[in-house]
Design a protein around this motif. Structure first.
Motif, PDB file in Angstrom:
ATOM      1  N   THR A  66      43.647 -12.612  31.041  1.00  0.00           N
ATOM      2  CA  THR A  66      43.550 -12.310  29.617  1.00  0.00           C
ATOM      3  C   THR A  66      44.270 -10.997  29.352  1.00  0.00           C
ATOM      4  O   THR A  66      44.050 -10.012  30.043  1.00  0.00           O
ATOM      5  CB  THR A  66      42.074 -12.194  29.180  1.00  0.00           C
ATOM      6  OG1 THR A  66      41.375 -13.361  29.613  1.00  0.00           O
ATOM      7  CG2 THR A  66      41.968 -12.087  27.674  1.00  0.00           C
ATOM      8  N   ILE A  67      45.156 -11.022  28.349  1.00  0.00           N
ATOM      9  CA  ILE A  67      45.964  -9.846  28.062  1.00  0.00           C
ATOM     10  C   ILE A  67      45.713  -9.408  26.625  1.00  0.00           C
ATOM     11  O   ILE A  67      45.807 -10.214  25.697  1.00  0.00           O
ATOM     12  CB  ILE A  67      47.462 -10.163  28.251  1.00  0.00           C
ATOM     13  CG1 ILE A  67      47.719 -10.634  29.684  1.00  0.00           C
ATOM     14  CG2 ILE A  67      48.322  -8.960  27.898  1.00  0.00           C
ATOM     15  CD1 ILE A  67      49.075 -11.268  29.891  1.00  0.00           C
ATOM     16  N   PHE A  68      45.383  -8.148  26.445  1.00  0.00           N
ATOM     17  CA  PHE A  68      45.202  -7.605  25.105  1.00  0.00           C
ATOM     18  C   PHE A  68      46.278  -6.553  24.855  1.00  0.00           C
ATOM     19  O   PHE A  68      46.412  -5.620  25.641  1.00  0.00           O
ATOM     20  CB  PHE A  68      43.842  -6.918  24.970  1.00  0.00           C
ATOM     21  CG  PHE A  68      42.656  -7.827  25.092  1.00  0.00           C
ATOM     22  CD1 PHE A  68      42.155  -8.498  23.989  1.00  0.00           C
ATOM     23  CD2 PHE A  68      42.006  -7.993  26.306  1.00  0.00           C
ATOM     24  CE1 PHE A  68      41.043  -9.317  24.086  1.00  0.00           C
ATOM     25  CE2 PHE A  68      40.888  -8.811  26.425  1.00  0.00           C
ATOM     26  CZ  PHE A  68      40.404  -9.476  25.299  1.00  0.00           C
ATOM     27  N   ASP A  69      47.017  -6.706  23.757  1.00  0.00           N
ATOM     28  CA  ASP A  69      47.998  -5.674  23.406  1.00  0.00           C
ATOM     29  C   ASP A  69      47.433  -4.846  22.252  1.00  0.00           C
ATOM     30  O   ASP A  69      47.189  -5.368  21.170  1.00  0.00           O
ATOM     31  CB  ASP A  69      49.326  -6.332  22.992  1.00  0.00           C
ATOM     32  CG  ASP A  69      50.461  -5.319  22.904  1.00  0.00           C
ATOM     33  OD1 ASP A  69      50.262  -4.160  23.330  1.00  0.00           O
ATOM     34  OD2 ASP A  69      51.543  -5.687  22.413  1.00  0.00           O
ATOM     35  N   GLU A  70      47.205  -3.575  22.496  1.00  0.00           N
ATOM     36  CA  GLU A  70      46.624  -2.654  21.514  1.00  0.00           C
ATOM     37  C   GLU A  70      45.399  -3.261  20.817  1.00  0.00           C
ATOM     38  O   GLU A  70      45.396  -3.451  19.602  1.00  0.00           O
ATOM     39  CB  GLU A  70      47.672  -2.260  20.466  1.00  0.00           C
ATOM     40  CG  GLU A  70      48.879  -1.524  21.016  1.00  0.00           C
ATOM     41  CD  GLU A  70      48.578  -0.091  21.450  1.00  0.00           C
ATOM     42  OE1 GLU A  70      47.415   0.359  21.331  1.00  0.00           O
ATOM     43  OE2 GLU A  70      49.510   0.573  21.924  1.00  0.00           O
ATOM     44  N   PRO A  71      44.349  -3.558  21.583  1.00  0.00           N
ATOM     45  CA  PRO A  71      43.229  -4.293  20.998  1.00  0.00           C
ATOM     46  C   PRO A  71      42.416  -3.516  19.966  1.00  0.00           C
ATOM     47  O   PRO A  71      41.730  -4.142  19.163  1.00  0.00           O
ATOM     48  CB  PRO A  71      42.356  -4.643  22.204  1.00  0.00           C
ATOM     49  CG  PRO A  71      42.705  -3.631  23.229  1.00  0.00           C
ATOM     50  CD  PRO A  71      44.146  -3.312  23.018  1.00  0.00           C
ATOM     51  N   VAL A  72      42.480  -2.198  19.979  1.00  0.00           N
ATOM     52  CA  VAL A  72      41.588  -1.464  19.081  1.00  0.00           C
ATOM     53  C   VAL A  72      42.314  -0.875  17.871  1.00  0.00           C
ATOM     54  O   VAL A  72      41.778  -0.032  17.170  1.00  0.00           O
ATOM     55  CB  VAL A  72      40.798  -0.358  19.824  1.00  0.00           C
ATOM     56  CG1 VAL A  72      39.878  -0.981  20.855  1.00  0.00           C
ATOM     57  CG2 VAL A  72      41.714   0.649  20.468  1.00  0.00           C
ATOM     58  N   LEU A  73      43.520  -1.374  17.616  1.00  0.00           N
ATOM     59  CA  LEU A  73      44.282  -0.882  16.478  1.00  0.00           C
ATOM     60  C   LEU A  73      43.527  -1.126  15.171  1.00  0.00           C
ATOM     61  O   LEU A  73      43.102  -2.223  14.892  1.00  0.00           O
ATOM     62  CB  LEU A  73      45.631  -1.610  16.426  1.00  0.00           C
ATOM     63  CG  LEU A  73      46.805  -0.741  16.036  1.00  0.00           C
ATOM     64  CD1 LEU A  73      47.089   0.265  17.133  1.00  0.00           C
ATOM     65  CD2 LEU A  73      48.026  -1.598  15.783  1.00  0.00           C
ATOM     66  N   GLY A  74      43.362  -0.063  14.395  1.00  0.00           N
ATOM     67  CA  GLY A  74      42.709  -0.192  13.094  1.00  0.00           C
ATOM     68  C   GLY A  74      41.192  -0.241  13.160  1.00  0.00           C
ATOM     69  O   GLY A  74      40.540  -0.419  12.143  1.00  0.00           O
ATOM     70  N   LEU A  75      40.625  -0.080  14.358  1.00  0.00           N
ATOM     71  CA  LEU A  75      39.171  -0.136  14.478  1.00  0.00           C
ATOM     72  C   LEU A  75      38.576   1.263  14.427  1.00  0.00           C
ATOM     73  O   LEU A  75      39.172   2.215  14.923  1.00  0.00           O
ATOM     74  CB  LEU A  75      38.766  -0.774  15.804  1.00  0.00           C
ATOM     75  CG  LEU A  75      39.131  -2.231  16.017  1.00  0.00           C
ATOM     76  CD1 LEU A  75      38.633  -2.681  17.376  1.00  0.00           C
ATOM     77  CD2 LEU A  75      38.508  -3.079  14.930  1.00  0.00           C
ATOM     78  N   ASP A  76      37.371   1.362  13.840  1.00  0.00           N
ATOM     79  CA  ASP A  76      36.699   2.660  13.878  1.00  0.00           C
ATOM     80  C   ASP A  76      36.050   2.838  15.254  1.00  0.00           C
ATOM     81  O   ASP A  76      35.957   1.897  16.037  1.00  0.00           O
ATOM     82  CB  ASP A  76      35.688   2.790  12.742  1.00  0.00           C
ATOM     83  CG  ASP A  76      34.654   1.684  12.768  1.00  0.00           C
ATOM     84  OD1 ASP A  76      34.203   1.320  13.876  1.00  0.00           O
ATOM     85  OD2 ASP A  76      34.311   1.178  11.689  1.00  0.00           O
ATOM     86  N   VAL A  77      35.604   4.061  15.508  1.00  0.00           N
ATOM     87  CA  VAL A  77      35.073   4.397  16.836  1.00  0.00           C
ATOM     88  C   VAL A  77      33.953   3.453  17.250  1.00  0.00           C
ATOM     89  O   VAL A  77      33.893   2.991  18.385  1.00  0.00           O
ATOM     90  CB  VAL A  77      34.562   5.855  16.846  1.00  0.00           C
ATOM     91  CG1 VAL A  77      34.084   6.232  18.227  1.00  0.00           C
ATOM     92  CG2 VAL A  77      35.659   6.787  16.390  1.00  0.00           C
ATOM     93  N   LEU A  78      33.084   3.142  16.284  1.00  0.00           N
ATOM     94  CA  LEU A  78      31.932   2.298  16.581  1.00  0.00           C
ATOM     95  C   LEU A  78      32.367   0.922  17.080  1.00  0.00           C
ATOM     96  O   LEU A  78      31.854   0.401  18.066  1.00  0.00           O
ATOM     97  CB  LEU A  78      31.104   2.151  15.304  1.00  0.00           C
ATOM     98  CG  LEU A  78      29.656   1.766  15.537  1.00  0.00           C
ATOM     99  CD1 LEU A  78      28.855   2.974  15.956  1.00  0.00           C
ATOM    100  CD2 LEU A  78      29.086   1.132  14.277  1.00  0.00           C
ATOM    101  N   MET A  79      33.348   0.348  16.382  1.00  0.00           N
ATOM    102  CA  MET A  79      33.807  -0.986  16.741  1.00  0.00           C
ATOM    103  C   MET A  79      34.596  -0.976  18.048  1.00  0.00           C
ATOM    104  O   MET A  79      34.537  -1.924  18.817  1.00  0.00           O
ATOM    105  CB  MET A  79      34.654  -1.578  15.615  1.00  0.00           C
ATOM    106  CG  MET A  79      33.815  -2.258  14.550  1.00  0.00           C
ATOM    107  SD  MET A  79      32.861  -3.649  15.240  1.00  0.00           S
ATOM    108  CE  MET A  79      31.716  -3.952  13.931  1.00  0.00           C
ATOM    109  N   ARG A  80      35.327   0.103  18.274  1.00  0.00           N
ATOM    110  CA  ARG A  80      36.039   0.227  19.552  1.00  0.00           C
ATOM    111  C   ARG A  80      35.060   0.172  20.700  1.00  0.00           C
ATOM    112  O   ARG A  80      35.224  -0.562  21.653  1.00  0.00           O
ATOM    113  CB  ARG A  80      36.749   1.576  19.626  1.00  0.00           C
ATOM    114  CG  ARG A  80      37.975   1.649  18.796  1.00  0.00           C
ATOM    115  CD  ARG A  80      38.556   3.019  18.899  1.00  0.00           C
ATOM    116  NE  ARG A  80      39.619   3.133  17.919  1.00  0.00           N
ATOM    117  CZ  ARG A  80      40.472   4.134  17.866  1.00  0.00           C
ATOM    118  NH1 ARG A  80      40.384   5.113  18.730  1.00  0.00           N
ATOM    119  NH2 ARG A  80      41.405   4.159  16.963  1.00  0.00           N
ATOM    120  N   GLU A  81      34.007   1.004  20.564  1.00  0.00           N
ATOM    121  CA  GLU A  81      32.991   1.044  21.612  1.00  0.00           C
ATOM    122  C   GLU A  81      32.364  -0.315  21.790  1.00  0.00           C
ATOM    123  O   GLU A  81      32.124  -0.774  22.904  1.00  0.00           O
ATOM    124  CB  GLU A  81      31.906   2.044  21.225  1.00  0.00           C
ATOM    125  CG  GLU A  81      32.402   3.464  21.214  1.00  0.00           C
ATOM    126  CD  GLU A  81      31.543   4.335  22.089  1.00  0.00           C
ATOM    127  OE1 GLU A  81      30.413   3.906  22.385  1.00  0.00           O
ATOM    128  OE2 GLU A  81      32.000   5.425  22.466  1.00  0.00           O
TER     129      GLU A  81
END
Lengths: 125, 259, 292
Positions: free
Chosen positions: C150-165
């Motif tokens: 499984t490959i994710f390219d920049e998976p947390v783009l546009g996410l706030d800290v809470l959602m990243r975590e």
């Protein structure tokens, strides 16, 4: 959960220290089961492989042991082992450095002992 | 859900707007045409009788028996059959689908091979549906719509009636498939230099083919064989054969098409 | 450990610029990898090549043991692009349904649970989602696919800290239960530092460093003290970055320091400290650039 680890040191060492702390302060008694890799991984958002490595350090020192299919348990005499190890480190890391620093400041060993006694005395009040 | 179903759904999502706009436009034109004809009480046969009667009266009045009235052709109310207007979908499908479904399908993890096979499936089904709609519409057009409006229908223009209902349906299906695969070829490789050459050749071919007399005969023959063929078998053979060439060309583009 | 991805001498150039330059990479099963580099380092070009979207100028790609031929896409692979191409007029739940057709290991129950975790409304149309929610739909598909690669390219783009975590926690949790190979490509190092086991640092189309994260923590040191003393100490060691201020200076040194090395440093009045990872990476990338 924020990462309560120092980013500039290997995490697996800090994991081992954390478990040792828990054994020292009585969170885990001898023959108690400790937190599982999966749980630890989930709570602190750490790669399971890192945790396995950290637990591995403790297994090598006979502080914890693995029960097949059940998990990790605190070994008999673990607390003593940790205390012995930490005492040694206390000497090399703290006492030696304390006296080196004292020497730089022109303090004698006697001065240092007096300071320690004063601190202890104040705490007793 | 299987991959073909996904492709159908993606194709529908991409085509939805164009299809609704087209259907709405056809509906509006049908209704407008119908109401105008009703309001004017227009009836082609009645009109012809009225004109003939008027001419007779004028002849009597003027005593000039050579007098006649010419009705300019644009005054005749002739429309393209509504079912034929649906055929605008042929180029629309074969332009929008290769341009707008390749990347979504690849993005889902589809292979080029399966995507291309699925695309051909979509074209085949579209050709069949459009041929069926026009075939079913045709008797209705003759019996109902023609009572108030003059219309053109491909079935009549190209004389496909001669092959009967099934024959006309088959002829339409293969011809529609031919159109779909041709446009698909043109829009499958827009990033490829070979495709640009193809476009240039095609654009140049139209004026050259029609302006040079010796060529013009062959061009005409070609279109006669393609569209006005008196043999159903050879018509199907020619249309499908050329479709296969377009498909082969489009596959060469698609198998090397980059994301 | 069986090989999941093997890349040899992979190259791709656009005009005169080398987007990817003779790149090698090996990924084995059941490991989380990080692909780190600034925007424009060639990460996306590289990922598009290994997933069959674009074609390399040279080199070989082997996925799950089979060579990737030109025009083919790799099996048992889920690639979540930075910019997704889900139809804008499709609803979230339709997109998930559609994605499931391409992943034999898809877990529908897990997918619907994740809708709640990531606060996604399944009835919303894709084009009405914010950038962050869009990323989350892709992330959800990547997780629920349970694809062996499984490959994710920049998976947390546009996410706030809470959602990243939340994303990284879910990833780790699910990975613990369903181990697989995951490659996270990002320019944001902080959050993945504890999640990944190994990192590849990419700059200008090449891999500057491939190392276990824990090794880097062990080997990266910040040594500071008097300039002259510092110079002798760092001689023969890999210095990533050095700075001077007056008589004093500091150096980022990469490599193992023995107990003895530390004693020597201390006795000469040098301080040896650890270096936070992202600082280290920043210096490393800078070094890679000055080499050009």
């Amino acid at each position: 959960m924020p990462i309560p680890f120092d980013e500039s040191r290997p995490i697996f060492q800090q994991i081992a220290e954390r478990i040792e702390d828990d054994i020292l302060n009585g969170t885990y008694a001898e023959e108690d089961q400790i937190i599982s890799t999966t749980q630890f991984s989930r709570i602190f958002q750490i790669n399971p492989a890192t945790i396995v490595k950290g637990f591995g350090l403790l297994v090598n020192e006979d502080i914890i042991y693995k029960k097949r299919g059940l998990g990790m348990y605190v070994a008999v005499g673990a607390k003593e082992k940790i205390m012995a190890k930490r005492r040694e480190r206390f000497y090399s890391d703290l006492v030696v450095k304390l006296l080196e620093e004292a020497e730089k400041l022109g303090m004698t060993t006697e001065d240092v002992i007096q300071m320690i006694k004063r601190e202890k005395g104040e705490q007793r009040k | 859900m299987n991959k073909m179903k996904v492709q159908l759904q993606v194709s529908w999502l991409r085509m939805k707007l164009a299809i609704w706009i087209l259907i709405a436009a056809i509906a509006v034109s049908v209704i407008a045409n119908f109401t105008i004809n009703m309001a004017l009480g227009s009836d082609p046969q009645q009109d012809a009788q009225d004109i003939a009667a008027a001419v007779g009266e004028l002849r009597e009045l003027t005593g000039n028996n050579d007098l006649s009235i010419e009705v300019p052709s644009e005054m005749e109310n002739v429309n393209v059959s509504s079912a034929n207007m649906l055929l605008i979908l042929l180029p629309l499908l074969a332009i929008i689908l290769p341009l707008k479904t390749f990347r979504p399908m690849m993005n889902f993890g589809d292979s080029r091979r399966r995507y291309f096979a699925g695309l051909l499936g979509v074209y085949a089904v579209s050709a069949i549906i459009l041929a069926l709609v026009n075939s079913l519409w045709w008797p209705f057009e003759q019996n109902v719509i023609r009572t108030y409006s003059q219309t053109y229908n491909l079935i009549e223009v190209f004389d496909w009636e001669q092959f009967g209902f099934i024959g006309a349906f088959l002829y339409q299906t293969v011809f529609y498939f031919f159109v779909l695969t041709l446009f698909n070829l043109l829009f499958s490789g827009l990033k490829s230099p070979i495709s640009w050459i193809l476009w240039t050749v095609l654009i140049a071919a139209i004026p050259i083919g029609t302006s040079i007399a010796s060529l013009r005969v062959h061009v005409a023959d070609f279109f006669l064989a393609l569209l006005f063929n008196d043999s159903l078998v050879s018509a199907i053979g020619l249309n499908l054969g050329l479709s296969l060439v377009w498909i082969a060309g489009a596959w060469l583009f698609t198998r090397r098409r980059t994301f | 450990m069986s090989s999941v991805l093997e890349v040899r001498q992979l190259s791709k150039s656009y005009g005169r610029t080398d987007a990817v330059d003779s790149l090698n990479m090996d990924l084995v099963e059941h490991t989380i990898y990080g692909l780190l580099g600034r925007n424009g380092a060639g990460k996306t070009t590289f990922l598009n090549m290994i997933t069959g979207g674009i074609f390399p100028d040279g080199g070989e790609i082997t996925v799950h043991g089979s060579p990737l031929k030109k025009g083919d896409v790799p099996a048992q692979t889920c690639y979540i692009r930075e910019k997704n191409f889900y139809p804008g007029n499709a609803r979230v739940r339709d997109v998930l349904q559609m994605a499931s057709a391409f992943h034999p290991d898809w877990d529908a129950k897990f997918a619907s649970k994740l809708l709640g975790t990531f606060k996604l409304n399944p009835r919303k149309k894709m084009r009405h989602l914010s950038r962050g929610m869009e990323s989350m739909v892709g992330n959800l598909i990547g997780l629920a696919s349970r694809a062996p690669l499984t490959i994710f390219d920049e998976p947390v783009l546009g996410l706030d800290v809470l959602m990243r975590e939340r994303f990284y926690r879910t990833l780790i949790e699910d990975y613990a239960e369903h181990p697989r190979t995951i490659l996270l490509s990002t320019h944001l190092i902080d959050e993945i530092a504890t999640v990944v086991e190994q990192v590849f640092i990419m700059e200008s189309g090449s891999i500057l460093m491939q190392e276990e994260v824990e090794q880097i923590r062990e080997r990266a040191h910040l040594v500071s003290g008097l300039g002259a003393v510092l110079d002798t100490f760092v001689q023969g060691r890999r210095v990533i970055h050095g700075e001077r201020y007056g008589n004093a200076g500091m150096a980022i040194v990469y490599g193992d320091l023995t107990e003895n090395d530390r004693k020597i440093a201390e006795s000469q009045g040098l301080t040896v400290e650890g270096v936070p990872l992202q600082k280290f990476f920043a210096y490393l990338i800078e070094e890679g650039q000055t080499d050009e």
